[in-house]
Design a protein around this motif. Structure first.
Motif, PDB file in Angstrom:
ATOM      1  N   SER A 273       6.368 -12.912  -0.183  1.00 51.62           N
ATOM      2  CA  SER A 273       6.368 -11.450  -0.305  1.00 51.62           C
ATOM      3  C   SER A 273       6.841 -10.870   0.816  1.00 51.62           C
TER       4      SER A 273
ATOM      5  N   THR B 269      11.556  -6.005  -0.234  1.00 55.46           N
ATOM      6  CA  THR B 269      11.909  -5.209  -1.333  1.00 55.46           C
ATOM      7  C   THR B 269      11.091  -3.870  -0.893  1.00 55.46           C
TER       8      THR B 269
ATOM      9  N   SER C 140       8.851  -2.133  -2.940  1.00 53.55           N
ATOM     10  CA  SER C 140       7.435  -2.171  -2.829  1.00 53.55           C
ATOM     11  C   SER C 140       6.819  -2.522  -1.690  1.00 53.55           C
TER      12      SER C 140
ATOM     13  N   GLU D 187       6.751  -0.265   0.710  1.00 54.52           N
ATOM     14  CA  GLU D 187       5.721   0.917   0.895  1.00 54.52           C
ATOM     15  C   GLU D 187       4.239   0.406   0.721  1.00 54.52           C
ATOM     16  N   SER D 188       4.125  -0.990   0.615  1.00 52.92           N
ATOM     17  CA  SER D 188       2.861  -1.354   0.961  1.00 52.92           C
ATOM     18  C   SER D 188       2.229  -1.502   2.440  1.00 52.92           C
TER      19      SER D 188
ATOM     20  N   LYS E 268      -4.148   3.333  -7.474  1.00 50.71           N
ATOM     21  CA  LYS E 268      -3.243   2.167  -7.942  1.00 50.71           C
ATOM     22  C   LYS E 268      -3.621   0.735  -7.056  1.00 50.71           C
TER      23      LYS E 268
ATOM     24  N   LYS F 151      -3.931  -2.392  -4.615  1.00 50.52           N
ATOM     25  CA  LYS F 151      -3.263  -2.607  -3.209  1.00 50.52           C
ATOM     26  C   LYS F 151      -2.994  -4.037  -3.458  1.00 50.52           C
ATOM     27  N   ILE F 152      -1.728  -4.620  -2.982  1.00 52.25           N
ATOM     28  CA  ILE F 152      -1.328  -5.928  -2.931  1.00 52.25           C
ATOM     29  C   ILE F 152      -2.288  -6.810  -2.316  1.00 52.25           C
TER      30      ILE F 152
ATOM     31  N   GLU G  36       9.980  -8.427  -7.700  1.00 52.96           N
ATOM     32  CA  GLU G  36      10.935  -7.538  -7.623  1.00 52.96           C
ATOM     33  C   GLU G  36      12.047  -8.129  -7.081  1.00 52.96           C
TER      34      GLU G  36
ATOM     35  N   LEU H 253       4.754  -9.539  -6.341  1.00 57.74           N
ATOM     36  CA  LEU H 253       4.014  -8.185  -6.173  1.00 57.74           C
ATOM     37  C   LEU H 253       2.320  -8.510  -6.547  1.00 57.74           C
TER      38      LEU H 253
ATOM     39  N   GLN I  44       0.625  -6.169 -14.255  1.00 56.07           N
ATOM     40  CA  GLN I  44       0.082  -4.962 -13.530  1.00 56.07           C
ATOM     41  C   GLN I  44      -0.284  -4.145 -14.757  1.00 56.07           C
TER      42      GLN I  44
END
Length: 474
Positions: free
Chosen positions: A213, A254, A256, A259-260, A340, A342-343, A367, A373, A410
């Motif tokens: 990841s 990636t 995503s 953004e995490s 949403k 979270k990872i 992704e 993810l 998801q």
């Protein structure tokens, strides 16, 4: 015909030695018979008086230099309520077992005697406990292997630190998946009960999620736990708060994952239940295992969700060294307040210990065929047949045939929950294969040839040989 002549090689010393040996053997047999007779007479005497009126007048404790009297009162008080010889014996045995399971004494010897107090009533007994306390300080080192990742650890422990069977543990570990772990834990039995403990802990750890990841995660937190062992199984209630940071984002990460990145604070209550009736945790031949985990986050912080996870396994011995093993797992994460997930809180699936034939955490939302993810809901199941190998029956090694599969998704919050869950059955990831399993004293090793049968376009498959090292396999 020639006559045969026999010659005796026994010297006088040899004959004397044989006589002494024979006499010793006979003496031991006689002593064993006398002890068995005495034991039978004692059992008959106790049995004849088991319902007669007796009570414990006092406990006399010898050798307790560091242990508080209040601990002995909590453990021994129930024995003071009995009024028969049978009750006295049973409660004394139970109290002795409790003291031994507190893990603060090397030896606990008990002796029943008539009360020495001249004012004691008839039937009064004194129970004498002779104790030897364990060393207060001890150090333990070890290694751990799971998901093909290893670590070395050391724990510094102080036993019976305040005299009430408390344990103070400082645990440190470093490895490939967890670059460093530090935990401080103070545990105490409730009312002297070794099966019911409360502890408070603080921890800090760094997880290396770069291989699947493209990031690392730092976690720091504290928790209050109540742990119970009962005839049903193991229960754990926890109230804790954890600060998490997604950091050290990889150069090829990636969007995503980028953004995490950042901080989050989770405050939650959890419940854990485990019932393990397997004859061996690494390569069971019979028995079953059930694990239930539930979590509610939202007591504070900025993370709100409900989480449920079930793990189960059943094993059957088919005879002649054949073992059939089946497993089933599922989990769901329900974000609350229109958040949403979270990872840090999602499920991951895939790998030699999870679903063979796929790379570690290589199933589900991925992704750009690079970063896993994680998902909010999953199903997984497996069936394995372990077989004896020719000429290797006395070794802990078996042949292995398997088929396993699962699905990870998801949740789409704009769709009903059941519509989301039905998607778990649409495109499962499935593989089969065969190999060899070796059970050592410290871990289980699998070498399998895997053949993926079904896979999504984003799955990271592992066709061919796959090596697995660890404790729990599904």
């Amino acid at each position: 015909m020639a006559a045969e002549t026999e010659f005796s090689l026994k010297t006088p010393q040899t004959k004397v030695a044989e006589k002494i040996l024979n006499d010793s053997v006979e003496a031991l047999k006689q002593l064993r018979r006398e002890r068995e007779t005495a034991q039978q007479k004692l059992e008959a005497l106790v049995s004849s008086k088991v319902h007669e009126k007796f009570y414990i007048h006092s406990f006399r404790i010898y050798g307790a230099k560091k242990t508080r009297p209040s601990l002995f009162e909590a453990v021994l008080n129930p024995a003071l309520k009995v009024s028969t010889l049978g009750g006295v014996i049973d409660q004394t045995i139970e109290a002795t077992n409790r003291l031994q399971r507190l893990d603060i004494f090397k030896e606990v010897d008990v002796m029943l005697d008539t009360a020495t107090d001249p004012l004691a009533s008839p039937g009064a007994l004194d129970v004498k406990l002779y104790l030897e306390e364990k060393s207060r300080f001890w150090v333990k080192t070890g290694t751990e292997i799971a998901n093909n990742a290893g670590s070395a650890n050391v724990s510094l422990n102080i036993r019976n630190i305040f005299g009430g069977a408390e344990t103070l543990e400082t645990y440190m570990s470093a490895g490939t998946q967890f670059s460093h772990v530090f935990e401080f834990c103070l545990a105490k039995p409730i009312n002297g009960n070794p099966d019911s403990k409360i502890d408070i802990s603080a921890f800090s750890l760094t997880k290396n999620n770069q291989p699947w990841s493209s990031h690392e995660e730092i976690l720091r937190g504290a928790a209050l736990r109540w742990r119970i062992r009962s005839a049903v199984g193991y229960h754990e209630f926890s109230l804790g708060s954890t600060w998490r940071q997604i950091c050290n984002i990889g150069e090829q990460a990636t969007l995503s994952i980028r953004e995490s990145a950042g901080h989050s604070l989770k405050s939650s209550i959890t419940y854990l239940f485990v019932r393990d009736k397997r004859d061996d945790i690494m390569l069971p031949g019979r028995g079953y295992y059930i694990k239930l985990f539930q979590e509610f986050a939202g007591l504070g912080g900025d993370v709100h969700f409900m989480k449920h996870e079930l793990e189960s396994q059943v094993n059957f011995s088919l005879g002649k060294g054949f073992i059939l093993s089946g497993s089933y797992r599922n989990g769901i994460l329900l974000p609350l307040k229109n958040q949403k997930s979270k990872i840090s809180d999602r499920f991951f699936l895939g790998g030699a210990q999870s679903i063979r034939g796929f790379k570690l955490n290589g199933i589900g939302p991925i992704e750009d065929r690079r970063d896993s993810l994680g998902g909010d809901a999953y199903l997984a199941a497996g069936l394995s047949l372990f077989t004896p190998l020719p000429k290797l029956g006395r070794y802990p090694v078996k042949g292995h045939l398997f088929i396993n599969g699962g699905s990870l998704i998801q949740l789409n919050q704009r769709q009903p929950l059941m519509t989301n869950l039905n998607r778990l059955h649409y495109a499962p990831s499935v593989s089969t294969g065969l190999g060899i399993v070796y059970r050592s004293s410290i871990l289980r090793l699998e070498l399998n040839f895997c053949l993926p049968l079904l896979a999504t376009t984003t799955d990271k498959v592992k066709k061919g040989l796959q090596l697995g090292l660890g404790f729990n396999f599904w």
